[in-house]
Design a protein around this motif. Sequence first.
Motif, PDB file in Angstrom:
ATOM      1  N   THR A  12      -2.908 -19.897  17.903  1.00 31.74           N
ATOM      2  CA  THR A  12      -3.318 -19.931  16.504  1.00 31.74           C
ATOM      3  C   THR A  12      -4.212 -21.151  16.279  1.00 31.74           C
ATOM      4  O   THR A  12      -4.265 -22.059  17.104  1.00 31.74           O
ATOM      5  CB  THR A  12      -2.094 -20.057  15.576  1.00 31.74           C
ATOM      6  N   ARG A  13      -4.920 -21.132  15.132  1.00 29.75           N
ATOM      7  CA  ARG A  13      -5.743 -22.291  14.788  1.00 29.75           C
ATOM      8  C   ARG A  13      -4.902 -23.555  14.823  1.00 29.75           C
ATOM      9  O   ARG A  13      -5.331 -24.592  15.295  1.00 29.75           O
ATOM     10  CB  ARG A  13      -6.345 -22.133  13.387  1.00 29.75           C
ATOM     11  N   THR A  67     -17.330 -18.551  23.875  1.00 32.30           N
ATOM     12  CA  THR A  67     -17.965 -19.383  22.853  1.00 32.30           C
ATOM     13  C   THR A  67     -17.985 -18.667  21.514  1.00 32.30           C
ATOM     14  O   THR A  67     -17.674 -19.254  20.464  1.00 32.30           O
ATOM     15  CB  THR A  67     -19.401 -19.721  23.293  1.00 32.30           C
ATOM     16  N   LEU A  68     -18.366 -17.416  21.561  1.00 38.37           N
ATOM     17  CA  LEU A  68     -18.414 -16.609  20.346  1.00 38.37           C
ATOM     18  C   LEU A  68     -17.042 -16.601  19.675  1.00 38.37           C
ATOM     19  O   LEU A  68     -16.907 -16.858  18.470  1.00 38.37           O
ATOM     20  CB  LEU A  68     -18.835 -15.177  20.721  1.00 38.37           C
ATOM     21  N   HIS A  69     -16.020 -16.322  20.461  1.00 40.89           N
ATOM     22  CA  HIS A  69     -14.679 -16.271  19.890  1.00 40.89           C
ATOM     23  C   HIS A  69     -14.246 -17.638  19.359  1.00 40.89           C
ATOM     24  O   HIS A  69     -13.646 -17.741  18.278  1.00 40.89           O
ATOM     25  CB  HIS A  69     -13.680 -15.772  20.936  1.00 40.89           C
ATOM     26  N   MET A  70     -14.544 -18.673  20.109  1.00 36.21           N
ATOM     27  CA  MET A  70     -14.145 -20.014  19.693  1.00 36.21           C
ATOM     28  C   MET A  70     -14.737 -20.364  18.327  1.00 36.21           C
ATOM     29  O   MET A  70     -14.041 -20.842  17.420  1.00 36.21           O
ATOM     30  CB  MET A  70     -14.603 -21.029  20.755  1.00 36.21           C
ATOM     31  N   ALA A  71     -16.038 -20.129  18.178  1.00 37.86           N
ATOM     32  CA  ALA A  71     -16.693 -20.497  16.916  1.00 37.86           C
ATOM     33  C   ALA A  71     -16.136 -19.673  15.752  1.00 37.86           C
ATOM     34  O   ALA A  71     -15.945 -20.187  14.636  1.00 37.86           O
ATOM     35  CB  ALA A  71     -18.201 -20.312  17.048  1.00 37.86           C
ATOM     36  N   ALA A  72     -15.846 -18.405  16.022  1.00 38.88           N
ATOM     37  CA  ALA A  72     -15.255 -17.548  14.986  1.00 38.88           C
ATOM     38  C   ALA A  72     -13.845 -18.030  14.645  1.00 38.88           C
ATOM     39  O   ALA A  72     -13.457 -18.122  13.474  1.00 38.88           O
ATOM     40  CB  ALA A  72     -15.228 -16.104  15.484  1.00 38.88           C
ATOM     41  N   HIS A  73     -13.091 -18.363  15.688  1.00 36.08           N
ATOM     42  CA  HIS A  73     -11.711 -18.844  15.543  1.00 36.08           C
ATOM     43  C   HIS A  73     -11.693 -20.153  14.734  1.00 36.08           C
ATOM     44  O   HIS A  73     -10.778 -20.419  13.956  1.00 36.08           O
ATOM     45  CB  HIS A  73     -11.163 -19.076  16.949  1.00 36.08           C
ATOM     46  N   ARG A  74     -12.722 -20.956  14.903  1.00 34.57           N
ATOM     47  CA  ARG A  74     -12.811 -22.231  14.172  1.00 34.57           C
ATOM     48  C   ARG A  74     -13.176 -21.999  12.708  1.00 34.57           C
ATOM     49  O   ARG A  74     -13.101 -22.907  11.884  1.00 34.57           O
ATOM     50  CB  ARG A  74     -13.867 -23.120  14.862  1.00 34.57           C
ATOM     51  N   ALA A  79     -12.374 -10.298  14.453  1.00 25.64           N
ATOM     52  CA  ALA A  79     -10.978 -10.421  14.036  1.00 25.64           C
ATOM     53  C   ALA A  79     -10.601 -11.891  13.874  1.00 25.64           C
ATOM     54  O   ALA A  79      -9.916 -12.280  12.914  1.00 25.64           O
ATOM     55  CB  ALA A  79     -10.066  -9.746  15.067  1.00 25.64           C
ATOM     56  N   ALA A  80     -11.063 -12.717  14.814  1.00 19.20           N
ATOM     57  CA  ALA A  80     -10.775 -14.154  14.716  1.00 19.20           C
ATOM     58  C   ALA A  80     -11.425 -14.746  13.476  1.00 19.20           C
ATOM     59  O   ALA A  80     -10.834 -15.582  12.773  1.00 19.20           O
ATOM     60  CB  ALA A  80     -11.275 -14.871  15.974  1.00 19.20           C
ATOM     61  N   ALA A  81     -12.662 -14.321  13.204  1.00 23.95           N
ATOM     62  CA  ALA A  81     -13.374 -14.829  12.030  1.00 23.95           C
ATOM     63  C   ALA A  81     -12.646 -14.431  10.755  1.00 23.95           C
ATOM     64  O   ALA A  81     -12.492 -15.248   9.826  1.00 23.95           O
ATOM     65  CB  ALA A  81     -14.810 -14.294  12.015  1.00 23.95           C
ATOM     66  N   ALA A  82     -12.193 -13.193  10.722  1.00 19.79           N
ATOM     67  CA  ALA A  82     -11.493 -12.715   9.527  1.00 19.79           C
ATOM     68  C   ALA A  82     -10.254 -13.571   9.255  1.00 19.79           C
ATOM     69  O   ALA A  82      -9.959 -13.919   8.110  1.00 19.79           O
ATOM     70  CB  ALA A  82     -11.105 -11.249   9.709  1.00 19.79           C
ATOM     71  N   ALA A  83      -9.565 -13.930  10.328  1.00 20.90           N
ATOM     72  CA  ALA A  83      -8.343 -14.718  10.158  1.00 20.90           C
ATOM     73  C   ALA A  83      -8.641 -16.159   9.749  1.00 20.90           C
ATOM     74  O   ALA A  83      -7.817 -16.827   9.119  1.00 20.90           O
ATOM     75  CB  ALA A  83      -7.531 -14.698  11.454  1.00 20.90           C
ATOM     76  N   SER A  84      -9.817 -16.654  10.113  1.00 15.81           N
ATOM     77  CA  SER A  84     -10.136 -18.065   9.891  1.00 15.81           C
ATOM     78  C   SER A  84     -11.096 -18.287   8.731  1.00 15.81           C
ATOM     79  O   SER A  84     -11.476 -19.436   8.475  1.00 15.81           O
ATOM     80  CB  SER A  84     -10.761 -18.660  11.150  1.00 15.81           C
ATOM     81  N   GLY A  85     -11.533 -17.206   8.112  1.00 15.14           N
ATOM     82  CA  GLY A  85     -12.467 -17.368   6.996  1.00 15.14           C
ATOM     83  C   GLY A  85     -13.909 -17.521   7.430  1.00 15.14           C
ATOM     84  O   GLY A  85     -14.752 -17.966   6.639  1.00 15.14           O
ATOM     85  N   GLY A  86     -14.202 -17.164   8.667  1.00 12.57           N
ATOM     86  CA  GLY A  86     -15.580 -17.232   9.152  1.00 12.57           C
ATOM     87  C   GLY A  86     -16.232 -15.854   9.140  1.00 12.57           C
ATOM     88  O   GLY A  86     -15.726 -14.917   8.520  1.00 12.57           O
ATOM     89  N   SER A  87     -17.354 -15.762   9.848  1.00 14.54           N
ATOM     90  CA  SER A  87     -18.041 -14.468   9.919  1.00 14.54           C
ATOM     91  C   SER A  87     -18.771 -14.366  11.251  1.00 14.54           C
ATOM     92  O   SER A  87     -19.082 -15.380  11.882  1.00 14.54           O
ATOM     93  CB  SER A  87     -19.049 -14.339   8.775  1.00 14.54           C
ATOM     94  N   VAL A  88     -19.041 -13.137  11.659  1.00 12.85           N
ATOM     95  CA  VAL A  88     -19.769 -12.886  12.908  1.00 12.85           C
ATOM     96  C   VAL A  88     -20.821 -11.815  12.651  1.00 12.85           C
ATOM     97  O   VAL A  88     -20.483 -10.715  12.208  1.00 12.85           O
ATOM     98  CB  VAL A  88     -18.815 -12.402  14.022  1.00 12.85           C
ATOM     99  N   THR A  89     -22.053 -12.153  12.903  1.00 10.83           N
ATOM    100  CA  THR A  89     -23.120 -11.153  12.822  1.00 10.83           C
ATOM    101  C   THR A  89     -23.987 -11.274  14.062  1.00 10.83           C
ATOM    102  O   THR A  89     -23.865 -12.233  14.829  1.00 10.83           O
ATOM    103  CB  THR A  89     -24.011 -11.356  11.572  1.00 10.83           C
ATOM    104  N   GLU A  90     -24.905 -10.301  14.234  1.00  5.36           N
ATOM    105  CA  GLU A  90     -25.822 -10.421  15.366  1.00  5.36           C
ATOM    106  C   GLU A  90     -27.219  -9.995  14.934  1.00  5.36           C
ATOM    107  O   GLU A  90     -27.384  -9.233  13.975  1.00  5.36           O
ATOM    108  CB  GLU A  90     -25.357  -9.612  16.576  1.00  5.36           C
ATOM    109  N   THR A  91     -28.209 -10.502  15.672  1.00 11.58           N
ATOM    110  CA  THR A  91     -29.588 -10.230  15.308  1.00 11.58           C
ATOM    111  C   THR A  91     -30.480 -10.431  16.521  1.00 11.58           C
ATOM    112  O   THR A  91     -30.095 -11.081  17.490  1.00 11.58           O
ATOM    113  CB  THR A  91     -30.061 -11.179  14.180  1.00 11.58           C
TER     114      THR A  91
END
Lengths: 332, 332, 332
Positions: B11-12, B188-195, B219-231
């Motif tokens: 967990t965080r 890295t992607l997961h870590m930043a989302a988790h943070r 899912a990690a972003a949702a739990a931590s209040g972050g976001s994940v997009t791609e471009t």
Amino acid sequence: MNRFLDLADFTREEVTDLLALAQRLQDHPEPQALAGKILGLVFMNPSLRTLASMQAGMQRLGGTSFVITPGQGTWQLETRLGVRMDGGAAEHIREGFPVLASYCDAMGVRAFAEGKDLAADLAEEQFTAMAALINKPLINLESAVNHPCQALADWKTLDDVGVPRGGKFVLHWVTHPRALPLAVPAATLHMAAHRGMEVVVCRPEGYALPEATMAKARAAAAASGGSVTETTDRAAATAGAHVVYAKEWGCTAPYGDAAADLALRQHLNDWQVSEASFAAATTNAHFMHCLPVRRNVAVTDEVLDGPRSIVLREAHNRLVVQMAVLHRLLAR
Amino acid sequence: MNRFLDLADFTREEVTDLLALAQRLQDHPEPQALAGKILGLVFMNPSLRTLASMQAGMQRLGGTSFVITPGQGTWQLETRLGVRMDGGAAEHIREGFPVLASYCDAMGVRAFAEGKDLAADLAEEQFTAMAALINKPLINLESAVNHPCQALADWKTLDDVGVPRGGKFVLHWVTHPRALPLAVPAATLHMAAHRGMEVVVCRPEGYALPEATMAKARAAAAASGGSVTETTDRAAATAGAHVVYAKEWGCTAPYGDAAADLALRQHLNDWQVSEASFAAATTNAHFMHCLPVRRNVAVTDEVLDGPRSIVLREAHNRLVVQMAVLHRLLAR
Amino acid sequence: MNRFLDLADFTREEVTDLLALAQRLQDHPEPQALAGKILGLVFMNPSLRTLASMQAGMQRLGGTSFVITPGQGTWQLETRLGVRMDGGAAEHIREGFPVLASYCDAMGVRAFAEGKDLAADLAEEQFTAMAALINKPLINLESAVNHPCQALADWKTLDDVGVPRGGKFVLHWVTHPRALPLAVPAATLHMAAHRGMEVVVCRPEGYALPEATMAKARAAAAASGGSVTETTDRAAATAGAHVVYAKEWGCTAPYGDAAADLALRQHLNDWQVSEASFAAATTNAHFMHCLPVRRNVAVTDEVLDGPRSIVLREAHNRLVVQMAVLHRLLAR
């Protein structure tokens, strides 16, 4: 004790004492016994168990080690006497070994057989030449026809699982893509005989162990109340066995002839240990192998993954018995 | 805590606790915390940071380690189940790993992706098989799609330099002479989302991260209040960025097809991070990379040698956070 | 003292003090002097003595070390500035060295000459670039034209066996299958001059040491009351010698031209040290060599195995003097 080069250098009582020390160190760790002591390790050949367990053994006793791998980050070493060194080897063992010995408190050396001249290998000419250059306590980590650390670990493993002293021990030839050295089969045969077991060497035609190796084992058996015989009959060999110890080795007549060996072994793919090999063995007969082992070549997955197999215990006992050897060589 | 295999297992709050322990060990060294403890390290792949920092981490805490590099001084290891082992590998992980585990108190294993079957790699089939053979505390030193030590070090680095929790984090694909594994980009992607960060994955067509990887991060972003997009829009991605984290990886459709990947990337040489990449970023936006990095391929000298670059801090934090992991796994 | 890069950085008195410390540590071991200290070792080139003695030296003083061998279990390192890294090297020393330095308390680095541009090698461009990246105490374990650990060990060896300060020291070129670097001959020449000896460089045409190397030695000799001359006359050189120090090196004009060097040296096979080389030397004149040495190429078995040879003492003194250097750099 200043050298651990051959289990035959030790009486049964001395071996038993070493094994008792191994057990004592397992039960009552001595994490400072070798504090300040340095072990120099030289590997002329690849290794997993020996490399890891020798380093871990020193660490468990509070000592340290360094590792030299000639030809890999270190100069290749010349072993022949009197040669003009204009080839690949930049350094001679006559310099390399005394120098390394001068940096440490004990050494361990691993050097496989030359595999060309059986008499030279049986005489351990190469290892003896190296050992003569090392004026420190020395451990044989495998030589042309010996592997005393493996033999000691196997003896302890037999004790651990309760194999009776006089039990039937089958050293069982198994196949391999190419010829392998005689070190482990020779050391294993002698160990089992030295322990006093009823030893049967079971191998195909062409793979008889050298007469000198057999004679040494017979002498050990005579002293310990055991016996040594050989056969090509797998069913007879494994009947009543307490232990089937599988091992790969190369043909000995001719010795070191890769082509002849391949021609012989192409018909020997069925020399593999499987559950069927234990059909007439004692109940719960054990499967042993020194590792590394080629699954489904030397032995089936079923045996290796089943309850007969004590190969992991053998490998773990490498650490256990080597700590005793290191302690005996180096502890004040 | 008995295993450190994936930052997603924590967990965080648990991550924050680990980072606090790392900081505490930095501020108040414990040079005897792991006295007598042995770490066994297995490197199936090359390493500089991981090899040095794991050894140094044990040493800083009073423990020791040994290193096994299969195929280099040690037998090549077979990983497949049920095969007839008549090829190059002399030993199976089913023997090798339990044996090594029996010599030490904890293990660290590094094994890159097979790079053939994406589903198998995403399922971490190889690492999971290895981990199941090790009955000791275990650290993932990089697996097919994970590198939790790197992720933890990067998280600490973001904290160290004051990047806000909700800051914009751009995972920026950069080119390389050949396809590289997904381990670091996925971790890295997961870590930043988790943070809890605003994470943008910026990559060319053909280099989308696998959907499972994206979903895990979302899912990690949702739990931590972050976001994940791609471009694929580099200018949009880096606008307002607090961090540009450059990373090379291979195309995922098709996955593991070196020729197809080369055909794709020959037009992507301009996917390099330079000062221009920071034109619309936040003032003093940071440049990150896990190293090793190919200068003037993935990133310009100017950026790497300039004040934006925190790659050396990231690399140093490998030592710092791994000491916390080792302490948590092994200290009494 | 924060760096040990060149014996020329130290006055005769400072060298003498270091040697006294070495002797003190031999007579009165300090097994805890470097407890908790970590030495990072980087070997860009093969090694036996240096690798083993640096590790053993730390261990004897209670410290530890880790070893990185670029290109072997670790990424190849790029050393050139400004290049586009699309070749074999995955990492640049500009990242690799600072990272490693951040994991340890001191570093030792071994990097042979590039062997292409004499001016660049004489300027130690490569080693200087590496050293600039390391913000920790640093030991030169051999660079393009220096080997201060060897030089210090040799100085101690001369003292140990009672060679007079003003004795005649012959640096004697000997042959080898191919050109070798100038590091040891340059360091040896300077050391003997610095010690105050009557130094004669005896080498064939084409193998003169670079003028900068000779000038540096002459300056050291002037300060110490010694002398430096050179000759192609082996009989004159060895007449009255107290020491014949054999060493192989490559031709310097042209420099780094393997074909030209081979053409030259094919006529120089008789440039070998034998008992005859000592015909007019002082009674009991000593034979020295830094090792590794090719028997019966550079020197005969008879000399190496005879009483003149002090090569093993030299090699052992590597450990002894390096412990002093480590102590000076790291002990509180």
